[in-house]
Design an enzyme around this catalytic site. Structure first.
Site, short mmCIF file in Angstrom:
data_model
loop_
_atom_site.label_atom_id
_atom_site.label_comp_id
_atom_site.label_asym_id
_atom_site.label_seq_id
_atom_site.Cartn_x
_atom_site.Cartn_y
_atom_site.Cartn_z
N GLY A 17 0.83 -1.21 0.00
CA GLY A 17 0.00 0.00 0.00
C GLY A 17 0.86 1.26 0.00
O GLY A 17 0.46 2.30 0.51
N GLY A 43 -0.43 4.67 -1.17
CA GLY A 43 -1.62 5.20 -0.50
C GLY A 43 -1.32 6.40 0.39
O GLY A 43 -0.20 6.91 0.42
N GLN A 44 -2.34 6.81 1.15
CA GLN A 44 -2.22 8.03 1.96
C GLN A 44 -1.10 7.92 2.99
O GLN A 44 -0.27 8.80 3.11
CB GLN A 44 -3.56 8.34 2.67
CG GLN A 44 -3.56 9.71 3.36
CD GLN A 44 -4.62 9.86 4.44
OE1 GLN A 44 -5.27 8.90 4.85
NE2 GLN A 44 -4.79 11.08 4.91
N ARG A 103 -2.90 -0.15 -6.78
CA ARG A 103 -3.99 0.54 -7.45
C ARG A 103 -3.57 1.88 -8.06
O ARG A 103 -3.93 2.22 -9.16
CB ARG A 103 -5.14 0.79 -6.47
CG ARG A 103 -6.06 -0.43 -6.34
CD ARG A 103 -7.43 -0.05 -5.87
NE ARG A 103 -7.40 0.53 -4.52
CZ ARG A 103 -8.49 0.94 -3.89
NH1 ARG A 103 -9.65 0.83 -4.44
NH2 ARG A 103 -8.41 1.44 -2.67
N TYR A 158 -15.54 -2.92 6.88
CA TYR A 158 -14.20 -2.41 7.23
C TYR A 158 -13.88 -2.80 8.68
O TYR A 158 -12.81 -3.32 8.98
CB TYR A 158 -14.21 -0.90 7.06
CG TYR A 158 -12.90 -0.21 7.33
CD1 TYR A 158 -11.78 -0.42 6.53
CD2 TYR A 158 -12.79 0.71 8.39
CE1 TYR A 158 -10.59 0.26 6.76
CE2 TYR A 158 -11.60 1.39 8.63
CZ TYR A 158 -10.51 1.16 7.81
OH TYR A 158 -9.33 1.84 8.04
N LYS A 173 -11.01 -5.15 10.29
CA LYS A 173 -10.00 -4.58 11.20
C LYS A 173 -9.97 -5.36 12.51
O LYS A 173 -8.89 -5.69 13.00
CB LYS A 173 -10.26 -3.09 11.46
CG LYS A 173 -9.91 -2.20 10.27
CD LYS A 173 -8.43 -2.28 9.89
CE LYS A 173 -8.05 -1.39 8.73
NZ LYS A 173 -6.70 -1.65 8.18
N ASP A 212 -0.07 -6.98 -6.03
CA ASP A 212 -1.41 -7.10 -5.48
C ASP A 212 -1.29 -8.04 -4.29
O ASP A 212 -0.88 -9.20 -4.45
CB ASP A 212 -2.31 -7.71 -6.59
CG ASP A 212 -3.72 -7.98 -6.11
OD1 ASP A 212 -3.95 -7.97 -4.88
OD2 ASP A 212 -4.58 -8.23 -6.97
C1 AKB Z 1 -11.70 5.68 7.26
O1 AKB Z 1 -12.34 6.71 7.45
O2 AKB Z 1 -12.16 4.67 6.72
C2 AKB Z 1 -10.28 5.65 7.77
C3 AKB Z 1 -10.23 5.14 9.18
C4 AKB Z 1 -10.61 6.02 10.30
O3 AKB Z 1 -9.88 4.02 9.39
N1 AKB Z 1 -9.70 6.95 7.68
#
Ligand code: AKB
Length: 318
Positions: free
Chosen positions: A11, A14-15, A39, A145, A149, A56
């Site tokens: 990644g 990414g950010q 990506r 998500y 996590k 990937d």
């Molecule tokens: C999101 O908003 O999905 C992320 C996070 C807080 O994990 N920035």
């Protein structure tokens, strides 16, 4: 103490990845830090300052080949879909977030790598106490998500207990940065607002007034990842994952801080019900005393310091 010599970052485009790669290369030498992206197109500097490969994370062989060939000893595994994107594509989110982590852990078991895994405030859910959220508490997230996590935290603990893999992680809050914008997250408004304030003096916020969430400026997020991986393992009671936070605010508080510096800035609201529901299921502010006690975590940026630095640096870039 875990000695990091050769590092792989997934990644990396990414950010977090772009800035973490740069910081690790400054510290450990460009050639010793391999950036793996998938990506997004990599920044020129990401390719020029050290090795870059396109991987990937759901393809275990490609990942394992990079680890074996370059004798990687530490993996910062950042590749992941964020919360709002994961709600749009839950099946893909499971494949990438869980499949990618499972591959990283299996490879680390075989090749003796340490692993950094970023969990999130998203690992909490509606039953979690939202104020002063404890390190050890109820985690029943109701988003894909969040499911990935919290499962990731558990899987990392399992690989540590069962196989001795040196897994460590933090629960990041919303991250604010001026270099690479985030995509598909719920806290992204706190980044977009700066772009719009500088360019158009106006921002339409997708979260409602009063939606208070934990936040952090990127330099602190980078510091947290590196400090935790460099911490003496004997002092770590928790591993996956430490609450870490730096500030907590609602959209109108951030808008007010920007307005103090850009007086004609105006914010209005057009609420996105999906992201609003996600935000309402997350903590308002976390208790990060375990991180402070076990590895001396301390953020450098509060709201005012972050807003000053963001406006100064983003204005130069735009
Ligand atoms: C999101 O908003 O999905 C992320 C996070 C807080 O994990 N920035």
């Amino acid at each position: 103490m875990h000695g990091m010599k050769t590092i792989l970052i997934t990644g990396a485009t990414g950010q977090i990845g772009t800035e973490l790669t740069r910081a690790l290369r400054t510290k450990y030498g460009g050639q010793n830090v391999i950036a793996a992206g998938h990506r997004r197109e990599p920044d020129k500097s990401l390719v020029e300052q050290g090795p870059f490969c396109r991987i990937d994370v759901t393809h275990r062989e490609a990942l394992e080949k990079a680890v074996a060939e370059r004798r990687v000893d530490t993996i910062f595994h950042l590749a992941s879909l964020l919360s709002a994107d994961a709600e749009k594509k839950p099946q893909l989110a499971w494949d990438v977030n869980m499949g990618g982590l499972f591959n990283v852990l299996e490879i680390s078991r075989a090749h003796g790598c340490a692993v950094f895994f970023p969990s999130s405030i998203g690992a909490f859910g509606p039953l979690t106490p939202q104020d002063n959220t404890p390190q050890d508490t109820i985690q029943r997230p109701n988003t894909m998500y969040g499911v990935t996590k919290v499962s990731g935290e558990l899987l990392c603990d399992y690989y540590h207990q069962r196989y001795g893999v040196d897994t460590r992680g933090v629960r990041y809050p919303g991250l604010i940065s001026y270099q690479t914008p985030p995509t598909g997250g719920t806290t992204d408004y706190a980044v977009h607002i700066f772009y719009e304030a500088i360019k158009n003096r106006r921002y339409e916020c997708f979260l409602a007034e009063g939606t208070r969430l934990d936040m952090m400026y990127m330099p602190d997020a980078i510091k947290a990842a590196i400090d935790l991986m460099e911490a003496d393992s004997a002092h770590l009671v928790h591993r996956n994952s430490f609450n870490v936070t730096a500030m907590s605010f609602a959209p109108e508080q951030l808008a007010a801080a920007i307005k103090q510096r850009i007086p004609d800035f105006v914010m209005d609201y057009r609420i996105d019900p999906v992201r609003q529901a996600i935000a309402e299921s997350w903590p308002r502010y976390m208790d990060d005393s375990a991180a402070r006690q076990e590895w001396d975590w301390q953020p450098d940026y509060d709201l005012d310091a972050m807003v000053d630095d963001m406006l100064e640096n983003l204005s130069k870039r735009l």
